[in-house]
Write a protein that holds these residues in place. Structure first.
Motif, mmCIF file in Angstrom:
data_model
loop_
_atom_site.group_PDB
_atom_site.id
_atom_site.type_symbol
_atom_site.label_atom_id
_atom_site.label_comp_id
_atom_site.label_asym_id
_atom_site.label_seq_id
_atom_site.Cartn_x
_atom_site.Cartn_y
_atom_site.Cartn_z
ATOM 1 N N GLU A 6 0.830 -1.202 0.000
ATOM 2 C CA GLU A 6 0.000 0.000 0.000
ATOM 3 C C GLU A 6 0.864 1.252 0.000
ATOM 4 N N SER A 7 0.328 2.312 -0.568
ATOM 5 C CA SER A 7 0.991 3.610 -0.545
ATOM 6 C C SER A 7 -0.065 4.698 -0.660
ATOM 7 N N GLY A 9 -0.861 7.004 1.830
ATOM 8 C CA GLY A 9 -1.373 7.541 3.071
ATOM 9 C C GLY A 9 -0.639 8.805 3.478
ATOM 10 N N LEU A 20 -5.205 6.224 -2.156
ATOM 11 C CA LEU A 20 -4.392 5.077 -1.760
ATOM 12 C C LEU A 20 -4.227 4.143 -2.945
ATOM 13 N N THR A 114 -1.190 1.321 5.499
ATOM 14 C CA THR A 114 -0.715 2.686 5.333
ATOM 15 C C THR A 114 -1.559 3.602 6.221
#
Length: 120
Positions: A6-7, A9, A20, A114
């Protein structure tokens, strides 16, 4: 090995937006339903949104309907959660999940999460 990363945040003011992303590798992505969950401090993990294999159907928690949009790009093995009009109660760690039931067996994978913080 399966990876969900995940990225996107971060810290945002109330009313702001974040997107996201969850990049998936190591599994046949288009065969998996994808979901976003979140967990706030002291609370149980809750389902935020889900999307079927080919993105033809989505579902949302009542608390985010009309504000969040879940999409997937099977050519990039990636899902996205567009979050608009964020509220302080959206503050949580957001987790990506891939799930599939195939030949009598359940497959279930999670990302590391995240952090999303909504605060002025």
């Amino acid at each position: 090995q399966v990876e969900l990363v995940e990225s996107g945040g971060g810290l945002v003011q109330p009313g702001g937006s974040l997107r996201l992303s969850c990049a998936v590798s190591g599994l046949p992505f288009s065969n998996y339903a994808m979901s976003w969950y979140r967990q706030a401090p002291g609370k149980e993990r809750e389902l935020v949104a889900g999307i079927r294999n080919y993105g033809d159907s989505t579902n949302y928690a009542d608390s985010v309907k009309g504000r969040f949009t879940f999409s997937r790009d099977n050519s990039k093995n990636t899902v996205y959660l567009q979050m608009n009009n964020l509220k302080p109660e959206d503050t949580a760690v957001y987790f990506c999940n891939a799930a599939r039931y195939y030949l009598g067996r359940s497959y279930d994978y999670w990302g590391q999460g995240t952090q999303v913080t909504v605060s002025s």
